[in-house]
Scaffold this motif. Structure first.
Motif, short mmCIF file in Angstrom:
data_model
loop_
_atom_site.label_atom_id
_atom_site.label_comp_id
_atom_site.label_asym_id
_atom_site.label_seq_id
_atom_site.Cartn_x
_atom_site.Cartn_y
_atom_site.Cartn_z
N GLN A 9 0.82 -1.20 0.00
CA GLN A 9 0.00 0.00 0.00
C GLN A 9 0.86 1.26 0.00
OE1 GLN A 9 -2.62 -0.85 3.28
NE2 GLN A 9 -4.23 -1.55 1.88
N LEU A 64 -3.77 0.13 -4.61
CA LEU A 64 -3.97 0.49 -3.21
C LEU A 64 -4.97 -0.44 -2.53
CD1 LEU A 64 -2.96 2.70 -1.28
CD2 LEU A 64 -4.98 4.02 -1.89
N SER A 65 -5.94 -0.92 -3.30
CA SER A 65 -6.95 -1.81 -2.72
C SER A 65 -6.48 -3.25 -2.61
CB SER A 65 -8.22 -1.76 -3.58
OG SER A 65 -7.99 -2.43 -4.80
#
Length: 141
Positions: A57, A105-106
């Motif tokens: 992340q 990011l997910s």
């Protein structure tokens, strides 16, 4: 007896909506972001350890920062007309990289996210490096 009705003239440019490349850039970026956020709700996350997830992340946040730079550069460059494929790269590259960064990011689809981020950034970099009009007031040697 003939009746004369005055004609109303409407210019052809008034009836057509002109969408500039900057508008397309913003619309495509918003659309890509909304699409990724909509896909992200139902997507299964990759099963990784917590430490690895934090590292991934953080890397995704860095890539989103690069995507924001590409968006800014494209916005600045599209103030003047860009020729050929470079105009397409300046409009399509940043939304691809922003969408890929949000997807990364997910942690949902890391392979697809990496392709999106790197393809978008490569498109903007290739367009900028080969664009003779990138700096409009640069003197030729």
């Amino acid at each position: 007896m003939t009746m004369h009705v005055p004609a109303i003239e409407v210019s052809s440019t008034a009836s057509r909506l002109r969408v500039g490349p900057r508008t397309l850039l913003v619309a495509a970026t918003v659309l890509a972001s909304a699409l990724v956020l909509a896909i992200d709700d139902g997507a299964a996350k990759a099963s990784v350890e917590a430490d690895l997830a934090r590292v991934l992340q953080f890397m995704a946040a860095l890539k989103l920062a690069f995507a924001a730079c590409a968006l800014g550069v494209s916005w600045w460059r599209l103030a003047r007309p860009a020729e050929g494929w470079r105009g397409i790269a300046y409009v399509a590259g940043p939304p691809l990289s922003v969408g890929g960064g949000l997807l990364m990011l997910s942690l949902a689809h890391p392979g697809l996210a990496a392709i999106g981020v790197h393809a978008g950034l490569a498109a903007v970099i290739a367009a900028a490096l080969t664009d003779k009009a990138f700096f409009a007031d640069r003197q030729r040697a």
